[in-house]
Structure formats: C-alpha cells, structure tokens
Design an enzyme around this catalytic site. Sequence first.
Site, PDB file in Angstrom:
ATOM      1  N   GLY A  12       0.306  -1.002   0.177  1.00  0.00           N
ATOM      2  CA  GLY A  12      -0.005  -0.145   0.378  1.00  0.00           C
ATOM      3  C   GLY A  12       1.037   1.598   0.187  1.00  0.00           C
ATOM      4  O   GLY A  12      -0.135   2.387   0.499  1.00  0.00           O
ATOM      5  N   SER A  13       2.530   0.704  -0.545  1.00  0.00           N
ATOM      6  CA  SER A  13       3.278   2.433  -0.242  1.00  0.00           C
ATOM      7  C   SER A  13       1.705   3.376  -1.265  1.00  0.00           C
ATOM      8  O   SER A  13       2.772   4.437  -1.354  1.00  0.00           O
ATOM      9  CB  SER A  13       3.942   2.018  -0.658  1.00  0.00           C
ATOM     10  OG  SER A  13       4.704   2.020  -2.125  1.00  0.00           O
ATOM     11  N   MET A  94      -4.263  -6.769  -7.055  1.00  0.00           N
ATOM     12  CA  MET A  94      -3.622  -7.743  -7.334  1.00  0.00           C
ATOM     13  C   MET A  94      -5.025  -8.938  -8.628  1.00  0.00           C
ATOM     14  O   MET A  94      -4.131  -9.949  -9.346  1.00  0.00           O
ATOM     15  CB  MET A  94      -2.958  -8.552  -7.432  1.00  0.00           C
ATOM     16  CG  MET A  94      -0.916  -7.779  -6.995  1.00  0.00           C
ATOM     17  SD  MET A  94      -0.419  -6.888  -8.400  1.00  0.00           S
ATOM     18  CE  MET A  94      -0.220  -8.039  -9.037  1.00  0.00           C
ATOM     19  N   LEU A  97     -10.496  -7.613 -13.446  1.00  0.00           N
ATOM     20  CA  LEU A  97     -11.585  -7.093 -12.931  1.00  0.00           C
ATOM     21  C   LEU A  97     -12.594  -7.381 -13.902  1.00  0.00           C
ATOM     22  O   LEU A  97     -11.925  -7.570 -15.474  1.00  0.00           O
ATOM     23  CB  LEU A  97     -11.753  -5.618 -12.874  1.00  0.00           C
ATOM     24  CG  LEU A  97     -10.894  -5.198 -11.634  1.00  0.00           C
ATOM     25  CD1 LEU A  97     -10.691  -4.044 -11.713  1.00  0.00           C
ATOM     26  CD2 LEU A  97     -11.881  -5.828 -10.463  1.00  0.00           C
ATOM     27  N   ASN A 111      -5.540   3.074 -12.289  1.00  0.00           N
ATOM     28  CA  ASN A 111      -4.703   2.041 -12.462  1.00  0.00           C
ATOM     29  C   ASN A 111      -2.963   2.622 -12.536  1.00  0.00           C
ATOM     30  O   ASN A 111      -2.826   3.210 -13.337  1.00  0.00           O
ATOM     31  CB  ASN A 111      -5.066   1.095 -13.099  1.00  0.00           C
ATOM     32  CG  ASN A 111      -3.836  -0.574 -12.780  1.00  0.00           C
ATOM     33  OD1 ASN A 111      -3.208  -0.528 -11.254  1.00  0.00           O
ATOM     34  ND2 ASN A 111      -3.098  -0.964 -13.809  1.00  0.00           N
ATOM     35  N   HIS A 113       0.874   1.051 -13.423  1.00  0.00           N
ATOM     36  CA  HIS A 113       1.582  -0.163 -13.909  1.00  0.00           C
ATOM     37  C   HIS A 113       2.869   0.072 -13.800  1.00  0.00           C
ATOM     38  O   HIS A 113       3.018   0.792 -14.656  1.00  0.00           O
ATOM     39  CB  HIS A 113       0.471  -0.835 -14.958  1.00  0.00           C
ATOM     40  CG  HIS A 113       1.357  -2.333 -16.109  1.00  0.00           C
ATOM     41  ND1 HIS A 113       1.236  -3.016 -15.220  1.00  0.00           N
ATOM     42  CD2 HIS A 113       1.905  -2.076 -16.391  1.00  0.00           C
ATOM     43  CE1 HIS A 113       1.983  -4.165 -15.716  1.00  0.00           C
ATOM     44  NE2 HIS A 113       2.702  -3.519 -16.484  1.00  0.00           N
ATOM     45  N   ASP A 149      -4.895  -3.507 -18.995  1.00  0.00           N
ATOM     46  CA  ASP A 149      -3.186  -3.221 -19.073  1.00  0.00           C
ATOM     47  C   ASP A 149      -3.628  -2.136 -19.750  1.00  0.00           C
ATOM     48  O   ASP A 149      -2.299  -1.922 -21.059  1.00  0.00           O
ATOM     49  CB  ASP A 149      -2.270  -3.583 -18.344  1.00  0.00           C
ATOM     50  CG  ASP A 149      -2.392  -3.941 -16.971  1.00  0.00           C
ATOM     51  OD1 ASP A 149      -2.693  -3.421 -16.005  1.00  0.00           O
ATOM     52  OD2 ASP A 149      -0.935  -4.970 -16.946  1.00  0.00           O
ATOM     53  N   THR A 176       9.918   4.347  -6.444  1.00  0.00           N
ATOM     54  CA  THR A 176       9.719   6.189  -6.240  1.00  0.00           C
ATOM     55  C   THR A 176       8.946   6.738  -7.120  1.00  0.00           C
ATOM     56  O   THR A 176       8.843   7.709  -6.383  1.00  0.00           O
ATOM     57  CB  THR A 176      11.078   6.392  -5.838  1.00  0.00           C
ATOM     58  OG1 THR A 176      11.873   5.441  -4.594  1.00  0.00           O
ATOM     59  CG2 THR A 176      12.111   7.256  -5.779  1.00  0.00           C
ATOM     60  N   GLN A 177       9.393   6.826  -8.540  1.00  0.00           N
ATOM     61  CA  GLN A 177       8.405   7.712  -9.312  1.00  0.00           C
ATOM     62  C   GLN A 177       7.063   7.200  -9.445  1.00  0.00           C
ATOM     63  O   GLN A 177       6.463   8.374  -9.383  1.00  0.00           O
ATOM     64  CB  GLN A 177       8.970   7.178 -10.538  1.00  0.00           C
ATOM     65  CG  GLN A 177      10.873   8.261 -10.283  1.00  0.00           C
ATOM     66  CD  GLN A 177      10.709   8.901 -10.447  1.00  0.00           C
ATOM     67  OE1 GLN A 177      10.071   9.842 -11.089  1.00  0.00           O
ATOM     68  NE2 GLN A 177      11.991   9.610  -9.897  1.00  0.00           N
TER      69      GLN A 177
HETATM   70  N1  NHR Z   1      -8.605  -5.386 -13.967  1.00  0.00           N
HETATM   71  C1  NHR Z   1      -9.266  -4.638 -15.896  1.00  0.00           C
HETATM   72  N2  NHR Z   1     -10.111  -5.821 -16.752  1.00  0.00           N
HETATM   73  N3  NHR Z   1      -8.381  -4.140 -16.751  1.00  0.00           N
HETATM   74  C2  NHR Z   1      -6.667  -4.107 -15.965  1.00  0.00           C
HETATM   75  O1  NHR Z   1      -6.611  -3.070 -17.133  1.00  0.00           O
HETATM   76  C3  NHR Z   1      -6.584  -4.203 -14.792  1.00  0.00           C
HETATM   77  C4  NHR Z   1      -7.659  -5.113 -14.155  1.00  0.00           C
HETATM   78  C5  NHR Z   1      -6.898  -5.377 -12.870  1.00  0.00           C
HETATM   79  C6  NHR Z   1      -6.073  -5.504 -12.120  1.00  0.00           C
HETATM   80  C7  NHR Z   1      -3.849  -4.320 -12.793  1.00  0.00           C
HETATM   81  C8  NHR Z   1      -2.233  -5.068 -13.125  1.00  0.00           C
HETATM   82  C9  NHR Z   1      -1.351  -4.073 -13.247  1.00  0.00           C
HETATM   83  O2  NHR Z   1      -1.037  -3.128 -13.261  1.00  0.00           O
HETATM   84  C10 NHR Z   1      -5.094  -4.499 -12.817  1.00  0.00           C
HETATM   85  C11 NHR Z   1      -5.746  -4.034 -14.259  1.00  0.00           C
HETATM   86  C12 NHR Z   1      -3.499  -8.103 -11.668  1.00  0.00           C
HETATM   87  C13 NHR Z   1      -3.006  -9.191 -12.449  1.00  0.00           C
HETATM   88  C14 NHR Z   1      -2.678 -10.789 -12.356  1.00  0.00           C
HETATM   89  O3  NHR Z   1      -2.468 -11.182 -13.567  1.00  0.00           O
HETATM   90  C15 NHR Z   1      -2.672  -8.971 -13.772  1.00  0.00           C
HETATM   91  C16 NHR Z   1      -2.537  -6.863 -13.973  1.00  0.00           C
HETATM   92  C17 NHR Z   1      -2.425  -6.428 -12.484  1.00  0.00           C
HETATM   93  C18 NHR Z   1      -3.384  -6.886 -11.881  1.00  0.00           C
HETATM   94  N4  NHR Z   1      -3.753 -11.491 -11.522  1.00  0.00           N
HETATM   95  C19 NHR Z   1      -4.046 -12.703 -11.536  1.00  0.00           C
HETATM   96  C20 NHR Z   1      -5.745 -13.131 -11.536  1.00  0.00           C
HETATM   97  O4  NHR Z   1      -5.260 -14.168 -11.782  1.00  0.00           O
HETATM   98  C21 NHR Z   1      -3.601 -13.091  -9.743  1.00  0.00           C
HETATM   99  C22 NHR Z   1      -2.178 -12.495  -9.174  1.00  0.00           C
HETATM  100  C23 NHR Z   1      -2.133 -13.330  -7.714  1.00  0.00           C
HETATM  101  O5  NHR Z   1      -2.927 -12.691  -6.762  1.00  0.00           O
HETATM  102  O6  NHR Z   1      -0.868 -12.348  -7.606  1.00  0.00           O
HETATM  103  O7  NHR Z   1      -6.104 -12.085 -10.918  1.00  0.00           O
HETATM  104  O8  NHR Z   1      -0.294  -5.191 -13.654  1.00  0.00           O
HETATM  105  C1  GAR Z   2       4.096  -0.740  -7.064  1.00  0.00           C
HETATM  106  O1  GAR Z   2       4.723  -0.838  -8.046  1.00  0.00           O
HETATM  107  C2  GAR Z   2       2.460  -1.172  -8.191  1.00  0.00           C
HETATM  108  O2  GAR Z   2       2.618  -0.769  -9.748  1.00  0.00           O
HETATM  109  C3  GAR Z   2       2.222  -2.614  -9.048  1.00  0.00           C
HETATM  110  O3  GAR Z   2       2.792  -3.061  -7.327  1.00  0.00           O
HETATM  111  C4  GAR Z   2       3.248  -2.756  -6.420  1.00  0.00           C
HETATM  112  C5  GAR Z   2       2.513  -2.258  -5.485  1.00  0.00           C
HETATM  113  O4  GAR Z   2       3.243  -1.633  -4.362  1.00  0.00           O
HETATM  114  N1  GAR Z   2       1.073  -3.065  -9.129  1.00  0.00           N
HETATM  115  C6  GAR Z   2       1.095  -4.342  -9.661  1.00  0.00           C
HETATM  116  O5  GAR Z   2       1.843  -4.515  -9.595  1.00  0.00           O
HETATM  117  C7  GAR Z   2      -0.275  -4.161 -10.589  1.00  0.00           C
HETATM  118  N2  GAR Z   2      -0.420  -5.776 -10.459  1.00  0.00           N
HETATM  119  P1  GAR Z   2       2.375  -1.186  -2.830  1.00  0.00           P
HETATM  120  O6  GAR Z   2       1.597  -1.440  -2.515  1.00  0.00           O
HETATM  121  O7  GAR Z   2       3.560  -0.740  -1.914  1.00  0.00           O
HETATM  122  O8  GAR Z   2       1.959   0.584  -3.327  1.00  0.00           O
END
Ligand code: NHR
Ligand code: GAR
Length: 193
Positions: A12-13, A94, A97, A111, A113, A149, A176-177
């Site tokens: 949650g940073s 994570m 959706l 989001n 990424h 994404d 950091t960014q």
């Molecule tokens: N949902 C949609 N429909 N569209 C996006 O652009 C989304 C999204 C949900 C999350 C964040 C994303 C990222 O920034 C995000 C963007 C989780 C996974 C994933 O594979 C991929 C991308 C992102 C977040 N999750 C696995 C799953 O089965 C579980 C992985 C785990 O729990 O560690 O959902 O990268």
């Molecule tokens: C961040 O680097 C974020 O961009 C990334 O996980 C980290 C979360 O850190 N997000 C993903 O990879 C989404 N799939 P945080 O919990 O400290 O904000």
Amino acid sequence: MQNIVILVSGSGSNMAAIVRAAERDNWRKLHDARIAAVISNRPDAGGLKLAAAEGIRTDVVDHKRFDSREAFDAELARHIDAHQPALVVLAGFMRILTPGFVARYEGRLVNIHPSLLPAFPGLHTHQRALDAGCRFAGATVHQVTAELDFGPILAQAVVPVLPDDTAATLAARILTQEHLLYPRAIADLLPAL
Ligand code: NHR
Ligand code: GAR
C-alpha cells in the site's frame, strides 16, 4: 464531496502516497475530494494498517471466499458503492476485474502499472524489461478497461535501467517515481469528474 475509494492487495505504499498528497495539497478544499475508504482483497495486506493509522475506513473482500470472479466482483462493487465514489483507484491491486465490473465504473477507474505501457502488460514487468535489454523503464497511470493494462494512458514516468540492476533494484527505482506520479495524475483527473 468527491469520494475516492482505493483498492489494494499489498504493502500500500502508493495508497499512502496518495493519502499524504491529499493532506499536503488539501484536496478537500481544492477539489472537494477525500479518500473515503481503502479496500483490500487480502485480509493481511499491509496497506490496511497504514490506512487505519491515517484514520481512513478500511474494508476487506477476500477473493478466496468466492467461487467465481463474477461473484467476487459483485461483492466488491457492493462495498465500493457504499461510498458513492467519484473515482476508484487501483494501487497494487492484484485481481483481474471482469468486464461487468469495469463497465460499472467506466471513466472513473484508474490503475498504476509498473512498466512503460504498452510494453509489458501483466505481471513480472521488471524482470521482463531486464530480459529484453531495455535501457529505460518506468510506470504508467491508465484508465482501466476490460482489456488488461490496455486502457487510455493518463501519465507516465521514466527511469534509467542501470548495468547492475536486478528486478528488485529496478522495482525500487520505479516505485519512488510511482509515489510522485500517481497522486499528480489523480489530482489532474479530479476536476474532470
Ligand atoms: N482488470 C482489468 N479488467 N483491466 C485492467 O487493466 C486491470 C484489471 C485488474 C488489475 C492491475 C494490473 C497491473 O497493473 C489491474 C489492471 C493483476 C494481474 C493478474 O494477473 C495482472 C495485472 C494487474 C493486476 N492477477 C492474477 C489474477 O488471476 C492474480 C495474481 C495474484 O494474486 O498475485 O487475477 O499489473
Ligand atoms: C507497485 O509497483 C504497483 O505499480 C504494482 O505493484 C506495486 C504495489 O506497491 N502493481 C502491480 O504490479 C499491479 N499488478 P504498493 O502496494 O506499495 O503500492
């Protein structure tokens, strides 16, 4: 009042950076906005403690209690809608959706990424950037659409990849960014909501 709901899964940073920026820049006065709640799909997410320490309402919808993505997303939406949000912010959230969930919040779901999209959507972005020999990496704030994404880009930050980087050192430089980029991108978005 524009309510912001932040979804987290981990430390949650980014959420904390947004909360601090909202206080520092007085989003209440400037945008009539506040962080109304932080919701996690993981009961043990570090972000929940951080948020509670800031006096923000926290909530958990544990995805493991649901046998389909649709059922989880429906319950998540119910918890989000209790706060009547103008904006829903994914900050290290994570769970992918469902299209139905994304449609419900169209135009007010964002989001961050940790890659320079459209390069490296999905997971393990830092190792993939290193493996590809990238000289630059970074982070992208984007609108969330049904395609992972892939939604419209709102803001990006670039960092150099250094010769001795590991996935961990690169991730830390990008994070950091992210903490500067994400609050700025949200503040820029609020007047348009
Ligand atoms: N949902 C949609 N429909 N569209 C996006 O652009 C989304 C999204 C949900 C999350 C964040 C994303 C990222 O920034 C995000 C963007 C989780 C996974 C994933 O594979 C991929 C991308 C992102 C977040 N999750 C696995 C799953 O089965 C579980 C992985 C785990 O729990 O560690 O959902 O990268
Ligand atoms: C961040 O680097 C974020 O961009 C990334 O996980 C980290 C979360 O850190 N997000 C993903 O990879 C989404 N799939 P945080 O919990 O400290 O904000």
